[in-house]
Design an enzyme around this catalytic site. Structure first.
Site, PDB file in Angstrom:
ATOM      1  N   ASP A  97      12.838  -2.619   0.936  1.00 33.99           N
ATOM      2  CA  ASP A  97      14.052  -2.567   0.107  1.00 33.99           C
ATOM      3  C   ASP A  97      14.187  -3.742  -0.860  1.00 33.99           C
ATOM      4  O   ASP A  97      15.308  -4.086  -1.242  1.00 33.99           O
ATOM      5  CB  ASP A  97      15.312  -2.506   0.990  1.00 33.99           C
ATOM      6  N   GLY A 118       7.181  -2.117  -2.638  1.00 33.16           N
ATOM      7  CA  GLY A 118       6.642  -0.764  -2.663  1.00 33.16           C
ATOM      8  C   GLY A 118       7.345   0.101  -3.688  1.00 33.16           C
ATOM      9  O   GLY A 118       7.037   0.070  -4.888  1.00 33.16           O
ATOM     10  N   CYS A 146       2.648   2.622   9.044  1.00 27.19           N
ATOM     11  CA  CYS A 146       2.975   3.905   8.429  1.00 27.19           C
ATOM     12  C   CYS A 146       3.484   4.890   9.480  1.00 27.19           C
ATOM     13  O   CYS A 146       2.814   5.131  10.476  1.00 27.19           O
ATOM     14  CB  CYS A 146       1.742   4.475   7.744  1.00 27.19           C
ATOM     15  N   ASN A 165       8.696  -7.309   3.682  1.00 31.31           N
ATOM     16  CA  ASN A 165       8.682  -6.025   2.972  1.00 31.31           C
ATOM     17  C   ASN A 165       9.877  -5.166   3.394  1.00 31.31           C
ATOM     18  O   ASN A 165      10.302  -5.219   4.541  1.00 31.31           O
ATOM     19  CB  ASN A 165       7.349  -5.309   3.289  1.00 31.31           C
ATOM     20  N   PRO A 182       0.848  -1.203   0.000  1.00 27.97           N
ATOM     21  CA  PRO A 182       0.000   0.000   0.000  1.00 27.97           C
ATOM     22  C   PRO A 182       0.880   1.248   0.000  1.00 27.97           C
ATOM     23  O   PRO A 182       1.819   1.340   0.789  1.00 27.97           O
ATOM     24  CB  PRO A 182      -0.773  -0.116   1.321  1.00 27.97           C
TER      25      PRO A 182
END
Ligand SMILES: Cc1cc2nc3c(=O)[nH]c(=O)nc-3n(C[C@H](O)[C@H](O)[C@H](O)COP(=O)(O)O)c2cc1C
Length: 326
Positions: A202, A224, A100, A200, A16
């Site tokens: 890099d 991402g 986040c 998740n 996301p």
């Protein structure tokens, strides 16, 4: 990877990203090989549900299943309501954002700030899981800061509350985006729970995806920033994971077709004026390594109509191909 009734294949997932993973980008990434695409976060605050931005964020018409919608907030009751509201509008998976670090999110103790308060985490997860008939997933960081890497504790809470998959960004909240992601905590989380874990942080190449899966034992990788301007990265990673071989890079012709299709979808989805504005950052990402990128960006950013933006983009690729053929 199995998330409730949904088989996610290949195990390569779009992360996301607010302002990036809108419907046009999700549809494109799915078409180019992503097994699952998670929406931009949507607020759990009902006062903001009737803005044009919120309306567009819950438009899932024509989006391939399963539709995964991320919600962000801090209040268990509000988040439960938000989950119900999004399921009523087509969400087939609800993802809760506890990953986040953005100030906008953290100052109200939402996003990764929630990791500080494990009792509140449990109340939120239980409330959302009880509120909806669809699987609920959770996205976290490895902890609050390097002295408080409580990712394993949060993962156990998540599993006990009925969360069906867990995405872990290998940084703490305090790290923001600095330093390199670490995968040891993700490996520890994977061995502490039975639910699928998505690694998740890099991951920007097929080799790195394979290394992270190997190092963590995770069930899937989540990509991402590396997908910005490079939506074909999903099929490249999927192919490498399945065969150990590299797909050839897309030709300029193919990149041009993908980009023009992406721009046209943005123009149609947002309308010409906002569509042209929103498309600019994508154009910059697709073309950042091209010869003449700066001059092209300056020219295309000055275009104010959809037709002009498309014309300049096609002309840029024609120049690239002529240069390549020379
Ligand atoms: C522009 C941008 C927006 C993001 N928005 C969100 C978001 O809405 N929800 C969320 O959980 N994470 C968000 N993230 C974090 C990403 O999902 C991901 O965890 C992070 O970028 C690390 O993965 P990467 O190294 O593959 O980019 C965002 C990241 C970026 C760069």
């Amino acid at each position: 990877m199995q998330i409730g009734p949904h088989t996610i294949t290949p195990p390569v997932v779009l992360a996301p990203m607010a302002g990036v993973t809108d419907k046009p980008f999700r549809v494109l990434c799915k078409r180019l090989g992503a097994g699952l695409c998670v929406s931009e976060m949507t607020t759990a605050d009902p006062r903001l549900w009737h803005t044009q931005k919120s309306r567009l964020r819950r438009d899932h018409e024509g989006e391939p299943a399963p539709v995964s919608v991320q919600i962000a907030g801090y209040d268990p009751h509000m988040l439960a309501e938000a989950a119900r509201f999004n399921v009523d509008h087509g969400a087939q998976l609800i993802d809760i954002n506890m990953g986040c670090p953005a100030k906008k999110v953290c100052k109200v103790d939402a996003g990764s700030a929630l990791l500080r308060d494990e009792a509140l985490v449990a109340r939120i997860l239980a409330a959302v899981v009880a509120a909806v008939p669809v699987p609920v997933t959770l996205k976290i960081r490895t902890g609050w800061d390097r002295d408080h890497r409580n990712g394993v504790a949060v993962a156990r809470i998540a599993e006990a509350c009925g969360i069906k998959a867990l995405a872990v960004h290998g940084r703490t909240r305090a790290d923001l985006y600095q330093g390199e992601a670490e995968y040891d905590t993700i490996a520890a989380i994977k061995s502490a729970v039975q639910i699928p874990v998505l690694a998740n942080g890099d991951i920007d190449s097929p080799e790195q995806a394979a290394r992270v899966l190997q190092a963590t034992g995770a069930d899937a990788v989540m990509i991402g920033r590396a997908a910005q301007g490079r939506p074909w990265i999903f099929r490249e990673i999927a192919h490498y994971l399945a065969t150990g071989l590299h797909l050839p890079a897309p030709t300029p012709d193919e990149v041009c077709a993908v980009l023009v299709g992406h721009l046209e979808h943005l123009h149609a989805f947002y309308g010409d004026v906002p569509g042209v504005r929103i498309a600019r950052k994508h154009l910059g990402w697709y073309c950042k390594d091209h010869p003449g990128a700066e001059a092209f960006r300056a020219a295309v950013n000055a275009a104010s109509s959809a037709a002009e933006q498309l014309r300049l983009t096609r002309a840029h690729f024609e120049r690239l191909e002529t240069a390549l053929a020379a």
